[in-house]
Design an enzyme around this catalytic site. Structure first.
Site, PDB file in Angstrom:
ATOM      1  N   SER A   7       6.520   3.450  -5.628  1.00  0.00           N
ATOM      2  CA  SER A   7       5.570   4.247  -5.008  1.00  0.00           C
ATOM      3  C   SER A   7       6.621   5.270  -4.121  1.00  0.00           C
ATOM      4  O   SER A   7       7.352   4.829  -3.196  1.00  0.00           O
ATOM      5  CB  SER A   7       5.163   3.314  -3.931  1.00  0.00           C
ATOM      6  OG  SER A   7       4.340   4.031  -2.939  1.00  0.00           O
ATOM      7  N   HIS A  32       4.130   5.815  -8.464  1.00  0.00           N
ATOM      8  CA  HIS A  32       2.766   5.631  -7.791  1.00  0.00           C
ATOM      9  C   HIS A  32       2.787   6.731  -6.633  1.00  0.00           C
ATOM     10  O   HIS A  32       3.532   6.988  -5.848  1.00  0.00           O
ATOM     11  CB  HIS A  32       3.024   4.107  -7.310  1.00  0.00           C
ATOM     12  CG  HIS A  32       1.688   3.751  -6.554  1.00  0.00           C
ATOM     13  ND1 HIS A  32       0.630   3.221  -7.353  1.00  0.00           N
ATOM     14  CD2 HIS A  32       1.357   3.308  -5.358  1.00  0.00           C
ATOM     15  CE1 HIS A  32      -0.246   2.638  -6.617  1.00  0.00           C
ATOM     16  NE2 HIS A  32       0.083   2.826  -5.468  1.00  0.00           N
ATOM     17  N   ASP A  34       0.248   7.236  -3.556  1.00  0.00           N
ATOM     18  CA  ASP A  34      -0.663   7.117  -2.726  1.00  0.00           C
ATOM     19  C   ASP A  34      -1.191   8.078  -1.758  1.00  0.00           C
ATOM     20  O   ASP A  34      -0.527   8.512  -0.817  1.00  0.00           O
ATOM     21  CB  ASP A  34       0.154   5.873  -1.667  1.00  0.00           C
ATOM     22  CG  ASP A  34       0.676   4.804  -2.360  1.00  0.00           C
ATOM     23  OD1 ASP A  34      -0.363   3.998  -2.700  1.00  0.00           O
ATOM     24  OD2 ASP A  34       1.754   4.306  -2.278  1.00  0.00           O
ATOM     25  N   MET A  36      -3.895   9.098   1.058  1.00  0.00           N
ATOM     26  CA  MET A  36      -4.608   8.542   2.199  1.00  0.00           C
ATOM     27  C   MET A  36      -5.329   9.519   2.993  1.00  0.00           C
ATOM     28  O   MET A  36      -4.737  10.407   3.187  1.00  0.00           O
ATOM     29  CB  MET A  36      -3.711   7.567   3.170  1.00  0.00           C
ATOM     30  CG  MET A  36      -2.677   6.533   2.446  1.00  0.00           C
ATOM     31  SD  MET A  36      -1.601   5.774   3.721  1.00  0.00           S
ATOM     32  CE  MET A  36      -0.732   4.811   2.596  1.00  0.00           C
ATOM     33  N   HIS A  65      -3.137   6.461  -6.614  1.00  0.00           N
ATOM     34  CA  HIS A  65      -3.883   5.367  -5.893  1.00  0.00           C
ATOM     35  C   HIS A  65      -4.664   5.955  -4.798  1.00  0.00           C
ATOM     36  O   HIS A  65      -4.109   6.700  -3.825  1.00  0.00           O
ATOM     37  CB  HIS A  65      -2.717   4.520  -5.348  1.00  0.00           C
ATOM     38  CG  HIS A  65      -3.609   3.309  -4.618  1.00  0.00           C
ATOM     39  ND1 HIS A  65      -2.695   2.620  -3.514  1.00  0.00           N
ATOM     40  CD2 HIS A  65      -4.823   2.927  -4.425  1.00  0.00           C
ATOM     41  CE1 HIS A  65      -3.612   1.613  -3.373  1.00  0.00           C
ATOM     42  NE2 HIS A  65      -4.882   1.702  -3.551  1.00  0.00           N
ATOM     43  N   MET A  67      -6.744   6.313  -1.626  1.00  0.00           N
ATOM     44  CA  MET A  67      -7.271   5.237  -0.522  1.00  0.00           C
ATOM     45  C   MET A  67      -7.992   6.344   0.297  1.00  0.00           C
ATOM     46  O   MET A  67      -7.554   6.758   1.342  1.00  0.00           O
ATOM     47  CB  MET A  67      -5.854   4.748   0.049  1.00  0.00           C
ATOM     48  CG  MET A  67      -5.153   3.579  -0.680  1.00  0.00           C
ATOM     49  SD  MET A  67      -3.538   3.261   0.128  1.00  0.00           S
ATOM     50  CE  MET A  67      -2.568   4.266  -0.826  1.00  0.00           C
ATOM     51  N   MET A 136      -4.876  -5.563  -4.448  1.00  0.00           N
ATOM     52  CA  MET A 136      -4.154  -4.985  -3.429  1.00  0.00           C
ATOM     53  C   MET A 136      -3.402  -6.500  -2.756  1.00  0.00           C
ATOM     54  O   MET A 136      -3.971  -7.150  -2.498  1.00  0.00           O
ATOM     55  CB  MET A 136      -4.547  -4.301  -2.314  1.00  0.00           C
ATOM     56  CG  MET A 136      -5.193  -2.899  -2.873  1.00  0.00           C
ATOM     57  SD  MET A 136      -3.901  -1.799  -3.017  1.00  0.00           S
ATOM     58  CE  MET A 136      -2.610  -2.044  -1.457  1.00  0.00           C
ATOM     59  N   ASP A 174       0.066  -4.156  -5.636  1.00  0.00           N
ATOM     60  CA  ASP A 174       0.522  -3.002  -4.869  1.00  0.00           C
ATOM     61  C   ASP A 174       0.841  -3.646  -3.551  1.00  0.00           C
ATOM     62  O   ASP A 174      -0.438  -4.017  -2.839  1.00  0.00           O
ATOM     63  CB  ASP A 174      -0.264  -2.028  -4.992  1.00  0.00           C
ATOM     64  CG  ASP A 174       0.274  -0.683  -3.947  1.00  0.00           C
ATOM     65  OD1 ASP A 174       1.112  -0.703  -3.526  1.00  0.00           O
ATOM     66  OD2 ASP A 174      -0.880   0.243  -3.807  1.00  0.00           O
TER      67      ASP A 174
HETATM   68  C1  DX5 Z   1       0.180   0.737   0.638  1.00  0.00           C
HETATM   69  C2  DX5 Z   1       0.175   1.507  -0.691  1.00  0.00           C
HETATM   70  C3  DX5 Z   1       1.262   1.165  -1.523  1.00  0.00           C
HETATM   71  C4  DX5 Z   1       2.908   1.178  -0.635  1.00  0.00           C
HETATM   72  C5  DX5 Z   1       3.544  -0.204  -1.083  1.00  0.00           C
HETATM   73  O1  DX5 Z   1      -1.199   1.040   1.311  1.00  0.00           O
HETATM   74  O2  DX5 Z   1      -0.847   1.464  -1.599  1.00  0.00           O
HETATM   75  O3  DX5 Z   1       1.574   1.662  -2.666  1.00  0.00           O
HETATM   76  O4  DX5 Z   1       3.544   2.195  -0.929  1.00  0.00           O
HETATM   77  O5  DX5 Z   1       4.853  -0.389  -0.555  1.00  0.00           O
HETATM   78  P1  DX5 Z   1       5.648  -1.470  -0.100  1.00  0.00           P
HETATM   79  O6  DX5 Z   1       6.087  -1.767  -1.545  1.00  0.00           O
HETATM   80  O7  DX5 Z   1       6.880  -0.895   0.538  1.00  0.00           O
HETATM   81  O8  DX5 Z   1       4.783  -2.603   0.258  1.00  0.00           O
HETATM   82 ZN    ZN Z   2      -0.637   2.247  -3.507  1.00  0.00          ZN
END
Ligand code: DX5
Ligand code: ZN
Length: 215
Positions: A7, A32, A34, A36, A65, A67, A136, A174
């Site tokens: 990620s 990955h 992310d 947000m 992903h 969010m 998650m 994740d």
């Molecule tokens: C959290 C993200 C993850 C995050 C994981 O909300 O969806 O993908 O990057 O990071 P680590 O592996 O550091 O928990």
């Molecule tokens: Zn993620």
């Protein structure tokens, strides 16, 4: 087959290109991304321009992903920019079947994610429409959190459902995944392993190599 999915949330953005190159050269198959929005989750990360830049230079499978509340709004643009797979949250989308169908029609893989407090039953109505279920293992929104151990039972539960009726569906986890809990997660049935801090902190190439060796 298991897939490592680093990620970039945990990457150093000053060096993003170089760090993605290292991850790719070291043999990770997925990346990955992310996204947000500050609404579905408290924080804001990055979005389209970052995906576009990474896509131009990398052949990795871009696992986006979302969010984000109402992710349907962004599907076309994400796929146009090169997303290979898009995962939406069951908690964040009003029109789940329509959104998943749209992702597939536009040629990308579909995923449905559940937060730690959401029961596995919430994804059952969508199993025919997804290529991946994301369990998650932390509350979404931030990297570097501690793995929530109760989620391991949910991984096993999803694995049972997949093995019984949907053998082609992948099971992604994740949040808080490290070399220390990797084996337990693989044994529980996860086969797409997202990891942020455990890959991007320290020697990235060595970290990816160590994960791949144990998968
Ligand atoms: C959290 C993200 C993850 C995050 C994981 O909300 O969806 O993908 O990057 O990071 P680590 O592996 O550091 O928990
Ligand atoms: Zn993620």
């Amino acid at each position: 087959m298991n897939y490592l999915c680093p990620s970039i949330l945990a990457a150093d953005f000053w060096e993003l290109g170089r760090q993605v190159e290292i991850v790719e050269r070291a043999g990770a198959p997925y990346l990955h991304i992310d996204v947000m929005d500050g609404i579905f989750v408290p924080s804001i990360s990055f979005g389209m321009p970052v995906l576009a830049s990474v896509r131009k230079r990398s052949g990795l499978f871009m696992d986006v992903h979302m969010m984000v509340a109402d992710p349907e709004r962004y599907i076309e643009e994400l796929i146009h920019l090169g997303a290979d797979g898009i995962t939406i949250h069951v908690e964040a989308c009003e029109r789940i079947p329509e959104t998943l169908t749209k992702i597939r029609e536009l040629g990308a893989k579909t995923g449905i994610a559940i937060n730690p407090e959401t029961p596995v039953s919430a994804v059952l109505p969508y199993m025919e429409l997804v290529d991946m279920v994301l369990v998650m293992t932390v509350r979404p929104g931030f990297g570097g959190q501690k793995y929530i151990i109760e989620c391991a039972d949910k991984i096993k539960e999803v694995r049972r459902i997949i093995d019984q009726s949907y053998p082609d569906v992948k099971l992604e986890i994740d949040g808080g995944v490290t070399l220390d809990n990797l084996e337990m997660n693989l044994a529980a049935g996860a086969n797409v392993i997202v990891t942020g801090s455990a890959v991007f902190q320290g020697d990235i190439e060595a970290n990816v190599g160590e994960f791949l060796k144990r998968m």
